[in-house]
Design an enzyme around this catalytic site. Structure first.
Site, PDB file in Angstrom:
ATOM      1  CG  ASN A   9      -1.580   1.263   1.060  1.00 14.50           C
ATOM      2  OD1 ASN A   9      -2.033   2.170   0.257  1.00 14.50           O
ATOM      3  ND2 ASN A   9      -2.265   1.563   2.450  1.00 14.50           N
ATOM      4  CD1 TRP A  10       3.484   0.743  -3.152  1.00 13.26           C
ATOM      5  CD2 TRP A  10       3.942   2.227  -4.961  1.00 13.26           C
ATOM      6  NE1 TRP A  10       4.241   0.378  -3.755  1.00 13.26           N
ATOM      7  CE2 TRP A  10       3.818   1.140  -5.139  1.00 13.26           C
ATOM      8  CE3 TRP A  10       3.088   3.004  -5.908  1.00 13.26           C
ATOM      9  CZ2 TRP A  10       4.766   1.343  -6.296  1.00 13.26           C
ATOM     10  CZ3 TRP A  10       3.937   2.875  -7.084  1.00 13.26           C
ATOM     11  CH2 TRP A  10       4.650   1.859  -7.137  1.00 13.26           C
ATOM     12  CE  LYS A  11       0.804   2.592   4.591  1.00 10.83           C
ATOM     13  NZ  LYS A  11       0.190   2.893   6.112  1.00 10.83           N
ATOM     14  CG  HIS A  97      -5.888   1.745   5.226  1.00 10.83           C
ATOM     15  ND1 HIS A  97      -5.811   2.694   6.309  1.00 10.83           N
ATOM     16  CD2 HIS A  97      -4.678   0.925   5.167  1.00 10.83           C
ATOM     17  CE1 HIS A  97      -4.170   2.144   6.572  1.00 10.83           C
ATOM     18  NE2 HIS A  97      -3.693   1.348   6.119  1.00 10.83           N
ATOM     19  CD  GLU A  99      -2.851   5.644   7.000  1.00  8.59           C
ATOM     20  OE1 GLU A  99      -2.869   6.010   5.537  1.00  8.59           O
ATOM     21  OE2 GLU A  99      -1.966   4.674   6.755  1.00  8.59           O
ATOM     22  CD  GLU A 169      -3.624  -2.596   7.347  1.00  8.99           C
ATOM     23  OE1 GLU A 169      -2.244  -3.221   6.564  1.00  8.99           O
ATOM     24  OE2 GLU A 169      -4.089  -1.288   6.781  1.00  8.99           O
ATOM     25  N   GLY A 175       2.822   1.591  10.223  1.00 11.11           N
ATOM     26  CA  GLY A 175       4.068   2.960  11.137  1.00 11.11           C
ATOM     27  C   GLY A 175       4.483   4.093  12.041  1.00 11.11           C
ATOM     28  CB  SER A 215       5.374  -2.189  11.482  1.00 14.38           C
ATOM     29  OG  SER A 215       4.620  -1.260  12.070  1.00 14.38           O
ATOM     30  N   GLY A 236       2.612  -0.962   4.113  1.00 15.81           N
ATOM     31  CA  GLY A 236       2.963  -0.157   3.954  1.00 15.81           C
ATOM     32  C   GLY A 236       4.559   0.517   3.559  1.00 15.81           C
ATOM     33  N   GLY A 237       5.059   0.654   4.513  1.00 15.09           N
ATOM     34  CA  GLY A 237       6.543   1.891   4.229  1.00 15.09           C
ATOM     35  C   GLY A 237       6.884   0.234   3.703  1.00 15.09           C
TER      36      GLY A 237
HETATM   37  P1  13P Z   1       3.140   0.104   7.660  1.00 14.93           P
HETATM   38  O1  13P Z   1       3.796  -1.446   6.888  1.00 14.93           O
HETATM   39  O2  13P Z   1       3.792   1.754   7.094  1.00 14.93           O
HETATM   40  O3  13P Z   1       2.741   0.129   8.975  1.00 14.93           O
HETATM   41  O4  13P Z   1       1.570   0.030   7.110  1.00 14.93           O
HETATM   42  C1  13P Z   1       0.757  -0.926   7.070  1.00 14.93           C
HETATM   43  C2  13P Z   1      -0.654  -0.457   5.967  1.00 14.93           C
HETATM   44  O5  13P Z   1      -1.197   0.818   6.940  1.00 14.93           O
HETATM   45  C3  13P Z   1      -1.366  -1.271   5.112  1.00 14.93           C
HETATM   46  O6  13P Z   1      -2.375  -0.381   4.808  1.00 14.93           O
END
Ligand code: 13P
Length: 252
Positions: A9-11, A97, A99, A169, A175, A215, A236-237
């Site tokens: 997930n590149w956000k 998600h 967020e 999640e 993050g 993470s 994510g990251g």
């Molecule tokens: P991180 O891997 O950066 O913690 O993010 C997870 C995420 O929100 C994937 O959708």
């Protein structure tokens, strides 16, 4: 046996040229190093979908979006419909998600409508659920996650829910560098699986992939993915670096 899935997930990250370069690197490393039958998905910002979808054609990698509208079409400035995604041959879409729940106030009822729109256009939703730190500390995380799953998905028939992917999640692990322990991940995935068994029966529930997100890194992915009910990850990251992402894929 459920096929393992690793989705990035590149956000809201990367310019167009960076996105193309990252995709090229992921494709190269995947084709050189990944032989296991793992499904790899890159969930990228909307504007890059029509560029990256042809780029991954004939590869092991699929493209996904990070959201879609609950409406089919109309005067909703700035929104993108499931029909539009389908028209660009995008097979996957992340929905719910944390967020989006937190910053855009997405509710269970709204997400049920988005899930319906996605499925109506043959998109596969990657449906996210997960609790915040205060809920975990109160000890009500299992009932909260069960409620999120029920509100957004339990109106679906057994045949239709079989098409979706669930991602657990925990918000406190996103993050933050703080990963759920394998026990915490497995326990919650088992709770979700049991809930699906209760509603849809064993055969349907056993076929639905449940990914862990929060993470996930190359050094913890192997252990997390070895849990019996963890069917891969939503990353994510670490998905923003080709080397790290493909090292995670290789743990699946
Ligand atoms: P991180 O891997 O950066 O913690 O993010 C997870 C995420 O929100 C994937 O959708």
């Amino acid at each position: 046996m459920r096929t393992k899935i690793v989705a990035g997930n590149w956000k809201m990250n990367k310019t167009l040229s960076e996105a193309q370069a990252l995709t090229t690197q992921v494709l190269g490393l995947c084709s050189a190093e990944v032989s296991a039958p793992v499904k790899v998905i890159l969930c990228v910002p909307y504007p890059y979908l029509p560029v990256l979808t042809p780029q991954v054609k004939h590869s092991k990698v699929d493209i996904g979006a990070q959201n879609c509208s609950e409406h089919d079409a109309g005067a909703y400035t700035g929104e993108v419909s499931a029909a539009m995604l389908k028209s660009m041959n995008v097979p996957y879409v992340i929905l719910g998600h944390s967020e989006r729940r937190q910053y855009f106030h997405e509710t269970g009822k709204l997400l049920a409508a988005k899930v319906d729109r996605a499925l109506a256009h043959q998109l596969i939703p990657i449906f996210c659920c997960g609790e915040s730190l205060d809920i975990r500390e109160k000890g009500t995380h299992e009932s909260l996650v069960r409620q999120q799953v029920e509100e957004a998905l339990f109106h679906l028939s057994a045949e239709v829910i079989s098409k979706i992917v669930v991602a657990y999640e925990p918000v406190w692990a996103i993050g933050t560098g703080k990963t759920a322990t394998t026990q915490q991940a497995q326990d919650m995935h088992a709770v979700i699986r049991k809930q699906l068994v209760g509603k849809y029966g064993d055969a349907v529930a056993q076929a639905i992939p449940i990914l862990y997100g929060g993470s996930v890194k190359p050094d913890n992915a192997k252990e997390l993915f070895s849990c019996p009910d963890v069917d891969g990850g939503l990353v994510g990251g670490a998905s923003l670096k080709a080397r790290d992402f493909v090292d995670i894929v290789k743990c699946a």
